[in-house]
Write a protein that holds these residues in place. Sequence first.
Motif, mmCIF file in Angstrom:
data_model
loop_
_atom_site.group_PDB
_atom_site.id
_atom_site.type_symbol
_atom_site.label_atom_id
_atom_site.label_comp_id
_atom_site.label_asym_id
_atom_site.label_seq_id
_atom_site.Cartn_x
_atom_site.Cartn_y
_atom_site.Cartn_z
ATOM 1 N N GLU A 1 -111.519 32.317 45.409
ATOM 2 C CA GLU A 1 -110.459 32.645 44.622
ATOM 3 C C GLU A 1 -109.150 32.569 45.237
ATOM 4 O O GLU A 1 -108.198 32.257 44.472
ATOM 5 N N ASP A 2 -108.916 32.885 46.447
ATOM 6 C CA ASP A 2 -107.779 32.650 47.131
ATOM 7 C C ASP A 2 -107.114 31.282 47.110
ATOM 8 O O ASP A 2 -106.119 31.109 47.013
ATOM 9 N N GLY A 3 -108.195 30.367 47.201
ATOM 10 C CA GLY A 3 -107.656 29.102 47.247
ATOM 11 C C GLY A 3 -107.421 28.513 45.871
ATOM 12 O O GLY A 3 -106.482 27.613 45.667
ATOM 13 N N ARG A 4 -108.051 29.003 44.851
ATOM 14 C CA ARG A 4 -107.881 28.716 43.480
ATOM 15 C C ARG A 4 -106.200 29.098 43.154
ATOM 16 O O ARG A 4 -105.492 28.585 42.568
ATOM 17 N N ASP B 1 -100.421 28.346 42.547
ATOM 18 C CA ASP B 1 -98.749 28.445 43.404
ATOM 19 C C ASP B 1 -98.271 27.286 43.808
ATOM 20 O O ASP B 1 -96.928 27.087 43.600
ATOM 21 N N VAL B 2 -99.078 26.302 44.334
ATOM 22 C CA VAL B 2 -98.383 25.211 44.923
ATOM 23 C C VAL B 2 -98.004 24.323 43.659
ATOM 24 O O VAL B 2 -96.963 23.826 43.642
ATOM 25 N N LYS B 3 -99.001 23.965 42.661
ATOM 26 C CA LYS B 3 -98.756 23.117 41.529
ATOM 27 C C LYS B 3 -97.415 23.945 40.860
ATOM 28 O O LYS B 3 -96.321 22.939 40.783
ATOM 29 N N ALA B 4 -97.195 25.140 40.703
ATOM 30 C CA ALA B 4 -95.981 25.761 40.001
ATOM 31 C C ALA B 4 -94.753 25.480 40.964
ATOM 32 O O ALA B 4 -93.861 25.115 40.418
ATOM 33 N N GLY C 1 -99.117 30.233 50.752
ATOM 34 C CA GLY C 1 -99.888 30.891 51.726
ATOM 35 C C GLY C 1 -101.039 30.061 52.388
ATOM 36 O O GLY C 1 -102.084 30.552 52.546
ATOM 37 N N TYR C 2 -100.854 28.806 52.694
ATOM 38 C CA TYR C 2 -101.754 27.842 53.201
ATOM 39 C C TYR C 2 -102.197 28.530 54.452
ATOM 40 O O TYR C 2 -103.386 28.333 54.703
ATOM 41 N N CYS C 3 -101.234 28.890 55.474
ATOM 42 C CA CYS C 3 -101.791 29.448 56.601
ATOM 43 C C CYS C 3 -102.819 30.580 56.565
ATOM 44 O O CYS C 3 -103.633 30.819 57.643
ATOM 45 N N SER D 1 -108.850 30.515 54.045
ATOM 46 C CA SER D 1 -110.017 30.509 54.580
ATOM 47 C C SER D 1 -110.085 29.005 55.140
ATOM 48 O O SER D 1 -109.526 28.063 54.776
ATOM 49 N N LYS D 2 -110.983 28.890 56.253
ATOM 50 C CA LYS D 2 -111.238 27.511 56.893
ATOM 51 C C LYS D 2 -111.909 26.756 56.028
ATOM 52 O O LYS D 2 -111.560 25.482 55.903
ATOM 53 N N GLU D 3 -112.732 27.240 54.901
ATOM 54 C CA GLU D 3 -113.246 26.495 54.049
ATOM 55 C C GLU D 3 -112.418 25.825 52.992
ATOM 56 O O GLU D 3 -112.345 24.690 52.599
ATOM 57 N N ASP D 4 -111.524 26.612 52.598
ATOM 58 C CA ASP D 4 -110.399 26.350 51.837
ATOM 59 C C ASP D 4 -109.484 25.156 52.198
ATOM 60 O O ASP D 4 -109.245 24.232 51.824
ATOM 61 N N LYS D 5 -109.041 25.356 53.484
ATOM 62 C CA LYS D 5 -108.238 24.697 54.289
ATOM 63 C C LYS D 5 -109.310 23.112 54.238
ATOM 64 O O LYS D 5 -108.658 21.929 54.209
ATOM 65 N N LYS D 6 -110.358 23.061 54.752
ATOM 66 C CA LYS D 6 -111.151 21.804 54.796
ATOM 67 C C LYS D 6 -111.343 21.073 53.369
ATOM 68 O O LYS D 6 -111.129 19.980 53.176
ATOM 69 N N GLN D 7 -111.023 22.051 52.345
ATOM 70 C CA GLN D 7 -111.352 21.450 50.943
ATOM 71 C C GLN D 7 -109.807 20.796 50.858
ATOM 72 O O GLN D 7 -109.834 19.615 50.190
#
Length: 152
Positions: A68-71, A76-79, A113-115, A118-124
């Motif tokens: 959910e945080d990754g989504r 947010d990045v897109k906007a 909020g990239y930093c 989660s590690k999994e979201d960063k991997k994606q």
Amino acid sequence: MKSIIFTFFSILLATHSFAANDCADLSDDCAYYSCIEKERVCGKRGYPLAFGQKYCNKFDSRVEKFSEDGRKWIQDVKACLISGMNDISSESSCREFKKTAISHHVPCYLSAGYCELSKEDKKQVIKIVRASAWRLDIILAGYQVISSCLND
């Protein structure tokens, strides 16, 4: 005759302004890149289509692999990226547009909020962007994002 020419240019200007507003209305949609391409005409290898839309679509097509945080981060990045492109002068060349648009990536990734992902979201994220990892500007942007996270 003068009134016909004036009317023609008035319609042309109104249509151009309307098109610009239409693109701004797509502030959270990958269709923004196709819209802005119609205004900028940078071609299939230009930033709007070859980079912006390509990666926007890649993130959208893999959104289910994110938490959910990754989504939320993706939205947010897109906007943020689209908002930054709306601020680029219409007088800028395609090359200038690309350079300026790419300069928004690091601040947008970090402010979204990239930093904190989660590690999994960063991997994606890395799986999606690694196809462009051979480009120097992308390597430098990635380094800036990672080093900013390490320095926090």
